[in-house]
Design a protein around this motif. Structure first.
Motif, PDB file in Angstrom:
ATOM      1  N   HIS A  73      -6.468   9.969  -8.451  1.00  0.00           N
ATOM      2  CA  HIS A  73      -5.027   9.902  -8.719  1.00  0.00           C
ATOM      3  C   HIS A  73      -4.645  10.953  -9.756  1.00  0.00           C
ATOM      4  O   HIS A  73      -5.493  11.469 -10.470  1.00  0.00           O
ATOM      5  CB  HIS A  73      -4.640   8.510  -9.238  1.00  0.00           C
TER       6      HIS A  73
ATOM      7  N   ASN B  50     -10.506   8.589 -10.137  1.00  0.00           N
ATOM      8  CA  ASN B  50     -10.174   7.899  -8.881  1.00  0.00           C
ATOM      9  C   ASN B  50      -9.364   8.782  -7.928  1.00  0.00           C
ATOM     10  O   ASN B  50      -8.869   8.308  -6.911  1.00  0.00           O
ATOM     11  CB  ASN B  50      -9.408   6.604  -9.173  1.00  0.00           C
TER      12      ASN B  50
ATOM     13  N   ASN C 114      -7.581  -3.784   1.842  1.00  0.00           N
ATOM     14  CA  ASN C 114      -6.683  -3.319   0.782  1.00  0.00           C
ATOM     15  C   ASN C 114      -6.592  -4.247  -0.416  1.00  0.00           C
ATOM     16  O   ASN C 114      -6.125  -3.846  -1.466  1.00  0.00           O
ATOM     17  CB  ASN C 114      -5.302  -2.999   1.346  1.00  0.00           C
TER      18      ASN C 114
ATOM     19  N   TRP D 106      -8.921  -4.899  -2.085  1.00  0.00           N
ATOM     20  CA  TRP D 106      -9.844  -4.298  -3.036  1.00  0.00           C
ATOM     21  C   TRP D 106      -9.210  -3.190  -3.847  1.00  0.00           C
ATOM     22  O   TRP D 106      -9.770  -2.805  -4.870  1.00  0.00           O
ATOM     23  CB  TRP D 106     -11.096  -3.805  -2.303  1.00  0.00           C
ATOM     24  N   SER D 107      -8.074  -2.686  -3.403  1.00  0.00           N
ATOM     25  CA  SER D 107      -7.459  -1.630  -4.207  1.00  0.00           C
ATOM     26  C   SER D 107      -7.048  -2.204  -5.568  1.00  0.00           C
ATOM     27  O   SER D 107      -7.065  -1.505  -6.565  1.00  0.00           O
ATOM     28  CB  SER D 107      -6.283  -0.986  -3.488  1.00  0.00           C
TER      29      SER D 107
ATOM     30  N   SER E 196     -15.015   2.266  -0.302  1.00  0.00           N
ATOM     31  CA  SER E 196     -13.671   2.448  -0.852  1.00  0.00           C
ATOM     32  C   SER E 196     -12.812   1.271  -0.394  1.00  0.00           C
ATOM     33  O   SER E 196     -13.129   0.636   0.621  1.00  0.00           O
ATOM     34  CB  SER E 196     -13.071   3.757  -0.350  1.00  0.00           C
ATOM     35  N   PRO E 197     -11.731   0.951  -1.116  1.00  0.00           N
ATOM     36  CA  PRO E 197     -10.890  -0.185  -0.720  1.00  0.00           C
ATOM     37  C   PRO E 197     -10.448  -0.089   0.739  1.00  0.00           C
ATOM     38  O   PRO E 197     -10.454  -1.068   1.469  1.00  0.00           O
ATOM     39  CB  PRO E 197      -9.692  -0.093  -1.647  1.00  0.00           C
ATOM     40  N   SER E 198     -10.108   1.140   1.186  1.00  0.00           N
ATOM     41  CA  SER E 198      -9.621   1.241   2.561  1.00  0.00           C
ATOM     42  C   SER E 198     -10.729   0.894   3.549  1.00  0.00           C
ATOM     43  O   SER E 198     -10.467   0.422   4.655  1.00  0.00           O
ATOM     44  CB  SER E 198      -9.071   2.639   2.826  1.00  0.00           C
TER      45      SER E 198
ATOM     46  N   TYR F 257       0.848  -1.190   0.000  1.00  0.00           N
ATOM     47  CA  TYR F 257       0.000   0.000   0.000  1.00  0.00           C
ATOM     48  C   TYR F 257       0.888   1.246   0.000  1.00  0.00           C
ATOM     49  O   TYR F 257       1.867   1.323   0.748  1.00  0.00           O
ATOM     50  CB  TYR F 257      -0.900  -0.012   1.245  1.00  0.00           C
TER      51      TYR F 257
ATOM     52  N   GLU G 114     -10.196  -2.144  -7.587  1.00  0.00           N
ATOM     53  CA  GLU G 114     -10.526  -0.764  -7.960  1.00  0.00           C
ATOM     54  C   GLU G 114      -9.578  -0.271  -9.061  1.00  0.00           C
ATOM     55  O   GLU G 114     -10.005   0.360 -10.021  1.00  0.00           O
ATOM     56  CB  GLU G 114     -10.435   0.151  -6.740  1.00  0.00           C
ATOM     57  N   ASP G 115      -8.295  -0.624  -8.943  1.00  0.00           N
ATOM     58  CA  ASP G 115      -7.336  -0.219  -9.986  1.00  0.00           C
ATOM     59  C   ASP G 115      -7.702  -0.840 -11.329  1.00  0.00           C
ATOM     60  O   ASP G 115      -7.578  -0.210 -12.376  1.00  0.00           O
ATOM     61  CB  ASP G 115      -5.904  -0.638  -9.613  1.00  0.00           C
TER      62      ASP G 115
END
Ligand SMILES: Cc1cc2nc3c(=O)[nH]c(=O)nc-3n(C[C@H](O)[C@H](O)[C@H](O)COP(=O)(O)OP(=O)(O)OC[C@H]3O[C@@H](n4cnc5c(N)ncnc54)[C@H](O)[C@@H]3O)c2cc1C
Length: 409
Positions: free
Chosen positions: A214, A212, A352, A354-355, A346-348, A34, A358-359
């Motif tokens: 970013h 997202n 994690n 799930w990030s 959200s992933p958090s 992370y 999500e990506d």
């Protein structure tokens, strides 16, 4: 088709695995590393690139004279497959080392190569690629960023214009920029490539905030940026050749832009999900998706087999890119739906793991555009695979100046 390693490939795979085991923890089922920010991710990636370069794994296919391993494309894929089994930072060097530096190797002077290749290989310098402009993406022949000779006695050029979608420009030390040097030549004949120090006066970088949150790519404004002639790459008005080298070097995965191991990962995750999938409609979706993903994985294996035999994969990988982007979107949507109402967190908030999903969800849309949009890939499949008549073109035989006058009417 033979999906098994040859004895040499198996030996190299073991060697990579053993070295990686001494450098990083195995991934197993742990969440990916992370990073609180993209800056942290880039910094960790620089460090990991340095570690790999020190051990000779920094650029598997590069010639040894430039610090590479002198390996084959299949060696590179084997290394990446083994690397994916460990908790290491995701590479932020795909453009820098996979596209820009190979075109520097092919077209730059010996002095430039001696000075710049090693710092790039060791992760100290990150290079970005300044090609796309607001009105020139699929058709780079329409770029307008101008490079004009200095008239004040300096041996160099002044660059003016705007680039867009420049990945990681805000972290890059250097950028390869495609410019227009002769508007009175046909569009692809009047372009010249230079490299610039991204900290030069006149370079303004504005990150673009994505859906997202970013900021992976940027607008780059160039105002009277002075570039010495020694930073010209290739001949004057021969910049398209330099660019073609970079684009031709997009690494083999599916169409160059879908990460190497992602389809295998999706197939494995779908299998692991089968038990949790109870609802009839979800079971149907899972089965349909599994078939598509598994079919894609077999297609990718065909490409790998071709590489392993020293041949180039055929056009099937271009076809696969279109399907792969659809599968990745459907997969992410399926995994979100499987979580019921938790899927919108959200992933958090979930965890994690799930990030990654999500990506994939956000990344799949970008993959449909990068490395040739779906429509452009379909055109080339129509023309090169199915032998259909080429798209009608209104720009053939016309000078760039005529084309810009035409498009502004
Ligand atoms: C993740 C990502 C990273 C990127 N990184 C970089 C980078 O580092 N450096 C850089 O220079 N650029 C980068 N790009 C930009 C990328 O190269 C362009 O977005 C791409 O070439 C498409 O150009 P465009 O966005 O101008 O769309 P356009 O070319 O304007 O296309 C708009 C639409 O028209 C369609 N279209 C265009 N021409 C045709 C045609 N002949 N036939 C049928 N349909 C057509 C397209 O398919 C698309 O749907 C990146 C893009 C993404 C998504």
């Amino acid at each position: 088709m033979n999906f098994n390693d040859t004895p040499e490939e198996a030996r190299f795979r073991r060697q990579c695995f053993e070295w990686l085991s001494t450098q990083a923890a195995p991934r197993d089922n742990s969440p990916p590393l992370y990073f609180a920010s993209l800056a942290d991710k880039v910094s960790a990636s620089r460090q990991w690139q340095h570690t790999k370069a020190e051990a000779g794994y920094g650029a598997i296919t590069w010639p040894t004279q430039y610090g590479g391993m002198g390996g084959s494309a299949i060696d590179e894929i084997i290394f990446k497959q083994e690397e994916a089994k460990f908790l290491v930072p995701p590479s932020q060097f795909n453009v820098s080392l996979g596209m820009v530096i190979p075109s520097l190797m092919a077209h730059a002077s010996e002095e430039v190569k001696a000075r710049h290749i090693a710092p790039a290989l060791h992760g100290r310098d990150l290079w970005c690629q300044l090609l796309s402009e607001p009105q020139a993406g699929s058709d780079l022949g329409m770029i307008k960023t101008r490079a004009t000779r200095c008239e004040d006695g300096r041996d160099g050029w002044l660059i003016n214009g705007q680039k867009v979608w420049t990945s990681l420009a805000q972290f890059a030390e250097f950028g390869m920029v495609l410019t227009r040097t002769n508007p009175d030549a046909p569009s692809f004949a009047g372009m010249t490539a230079f490299f610039i120090d991204m900290a030069s006066p006149g370079v303004e970088i504005r990150p673009i905030i994505q859906a997202n949150g970013h900021e992976e790519f940027n607008e780059v404004f160039l105002t009277d940026v002075f570039v010495p002639d020694s930073q010209r790459v290739g001949n004057i008005d021969a910049g398209w050749k330099v660019t073609m080298t970079a684009l031709g070097n997009e690494r083999m995965s599916i169409g160059g832009v879908v990460p190497n191991d992602i389809i295998r990962h999706v197939v494995a995750q779908l299998r692991a999900t089968a038990e949790a999938c109870q609802h009839h409609g979800m079971i149907e979706r899972l089965n349909a998706l599994y078939l598509k993903a598994h079919g894609l994985w077999l297609m990718q294996c065909r490409g790998l087999t071709a590489l392993s035999k020293g041949a180039m994969p055929g056009p099937e990988l271009a076809t696969a890119k279109i399907i792969a982007c659809q599968v990745l979107s459907e997969y992410a949507q399926f995994m979100f739906d499987l979580q019921g109402s938790d899927g919108i967190g959200s992933p958090s908030a979930i965890n994690n793991h799930w990030s990654v999903i999500e990506d994939i969800w956000y990344g799949a849309s970008g993959m449909r555009i990068a490395g040739g949009t779906d429509e452009i890939v379909k055109n080339s499949i129509g023309e090169r695979v199915l032998g259909q008549a080429p798209e009608p073109r209104t720009d053939k035989g016309k000078m760039f100046r005529e084309l810009t006058a035409q498009s502004s009417r």
